[in-house]
Design an enzyme around this catalytic site. Structure first.
Site, PDB file in Angstrom:
ATOM      1  N   ASP A  35       0.823  -1.216   0.000  1.00  0.00           N
ATOM      2  CA  ASP A  35       0.000   0.000   0.000  1.00  0.00           C
ATOM      3  C   ASP A  35       0.859   1.268   0.000  1.00  0.00           C
ATOM      4  OD1 ASP A  35       1.031   0.019   2.565  1.00  0.00           O
ATOM      5  OD2 ASP A  35      -0.896  -0.136   3.590  1.00  0.00           O
ATOM      6  N   HIS A  48       3.389   2.001   2.076  1.00  0.00           N
ATOM      7  CA  HIS A  48       3.902   2.516   3.362  1.00  0.00           C
ATOM      8  C   HIS A  48       5.432   2.418   3.414  1.00  0.00           C
ATOM      9  CE1 HIS A  48       3.232  -1.769   5.121  1.00  0.00           C
ATOM     10  NE2 HIS A  48       4.540  -1.604   5.037  1.00  0.00           N
ATOM     11  N   GLU A  93       1.310   4.266   7.226  1.00  0.00           N
ATOM     12  CA  GLU A  93       0.284   3.782   6.310  1.00  0.00           C
ATOM     13  C   GLU A  93      -0.326   4.950   5.522  1.00  0.00           C
ATOM     14  OE1 GLU A  93       0.196   0.753   5.769  1.00  0.00           O
ATOM     15  OE2 GLU A  93      -0.377  -0.524   7.429  1.00  0.00           O
TER      16      GLU A  93
HETATM   17  P1  PGA Z   1       8.356  -6.847   3.495  1.00  0.00           P
HETATM   18  O1  PGA Z   1       7.667  -5.535   4.092  1.00  0.00           O
HETATM   19  O2  PGA Z   1       9.811  -6.561   3.432  1.00  0.00           O
HETATM   20  O3  PGA Z   1       8.048  -7.954   4.490  1.00  0.00           O
HETATM   21  O4  PGA Z   1       7.746  -7.071   2.155  1.00  0.00           O
HETATM   22  C1  PGA Z   1       8.052  -4.297   3.594  1.00  0.00           C
HETATM   23  C2  PGA Z   1       7.422  -3.191   4.408  1.00  0.00           C
HETATM   24  O5  PGA Z   1       6.369  -3.416   5.014  1.00  0.00           O
HETATM   25  O6  PGA Z   1       7.990  -2.082   4.431  1.00  0.00           O
END
Ligand code: PGA
Length: 263
Positions: free
Chosen positions: A136, A138, A143
């Site tokens: 998304d 973030h 978020e």
């Molecule tokens: P991930 O998460 O490395 O587990 O894909 C990335 C994030 O949430 O920034």
């Protein structure tokens, strides 16, 4: 923003590890900003290998992690303290007093957020911040809708992020809804930023971050406002970039003196 398209996540992680190695080799008092999740695991593995083969001194570096789950103690297997101890701090022999992760079980969470932000101000600025990106958009756990000038604070995870992170929890446990995260202003105050993204699931977020408008609806897009960001992606994560050929051409034709930071 400099987009560096790699073929694989191994290649991308090695490149980011060399970049981090140069940072600590050139300044033994480096302050690193670190991320967790699936993305930086290979980077950390590569970095640990490089440090041991080159005998780099890490005694005087400082590290700050981006975030932690509210309610998880450092000995909880899904906490980011636990993750960092296992994948980075212990293998590198770093001491507790040089590695900082927000305290997710602090009695007073707002006070803990303030303390963490103040600590970054006191020991920083962060020389090199490592980031991943959520589907998304973030960064940290900022978020969509996060203030683009925010500092360290409590945030509520979206359902999508809770689902994405469920893989790190035992099946009968649910992902905490609340986290402490560095804010967007905190992240932007780092001198240099390296963001890694792997796999097609990240392609949309990467394309919007690099080529879309700057918007709190896609927090990572704010990185367009930072003067030194490298976005290192594998083929999957790069697959929706409109100007991919141009980014490849830029990297392939870098002047030799600019290449040095990756060697
Ligand atoms: P991930 O998460 O490395 O587990 O894909 C990335 C994030 O949430 O920034």
């Amino acid at each position: 923003m400099e987009v560096i398209p790699c073929q694989t996540k191994q290649e991308a992680s090695r490149m980011a590890a060399r970049f981090m190695l140069n940072q600590v080799a050139n300044n033994k008092y480096s302050v690193l900003g670190l991320a967790t999740g699936g993305t930086p695991l290979l980077l950390y593995e590569e970095f640990i290998k490089m440090v041991s083969s080159k005998d780099v001194d890490l005694e005087s570096i400082t590290t700050f992690n981006l975030d932690e789950y509210v309610g998880l103690a450092p000995n909880h297997k899904a906490s980011y303290s636990f993750y960092m101890n296992k994948h980075f701090f212990e293998p590198l022999g770093l001491n507790e007093d040089q590695c900082f992760v927000p305290n997710g079980v602090a009695h007073d969470i707002p006070k803990e957020c303030e303390r963490y932000e103040d600590l970054i101000l006191e020991k920083g600025p962060i020389d090199l911040q490592v980031l991943g990106i959520g589907r998304d958009g973030h960064i940290g756990f900022n978020e969509p809708g996060s203030s683009l000038v925010s500092s360290t604070r409590i945030k509520t995870l979206t359902e999508e992020t809770q689902k994405d992170n469920a893989q790190f929890f035992d099946s009968n446990e649910s992902v905490p809804k609340h986290v402490i995260t560095m804010g967007i202003r905190t992240i932007l105050s780092a001198k240099r930023i390296v963001l890694l993204a792997f796999g097609e699931a990240k392609a949309d977020a990467v394309a919007k971050m690099v080529e879309g408008p700057v918007s709190a609806s896609l927090p990572a897009s704010v990185l367009q406002m930072h003067s030194s960001v490298k976005v290192i992606v594998d083929e999957g994560a790069a697959s929706k970039l409109n100007k991919l050929d141009y980014y490849k051409e830029v990297f392939a034709n870098k002047p030799t003196w600019q290449r040095k930071e990756f060697l």
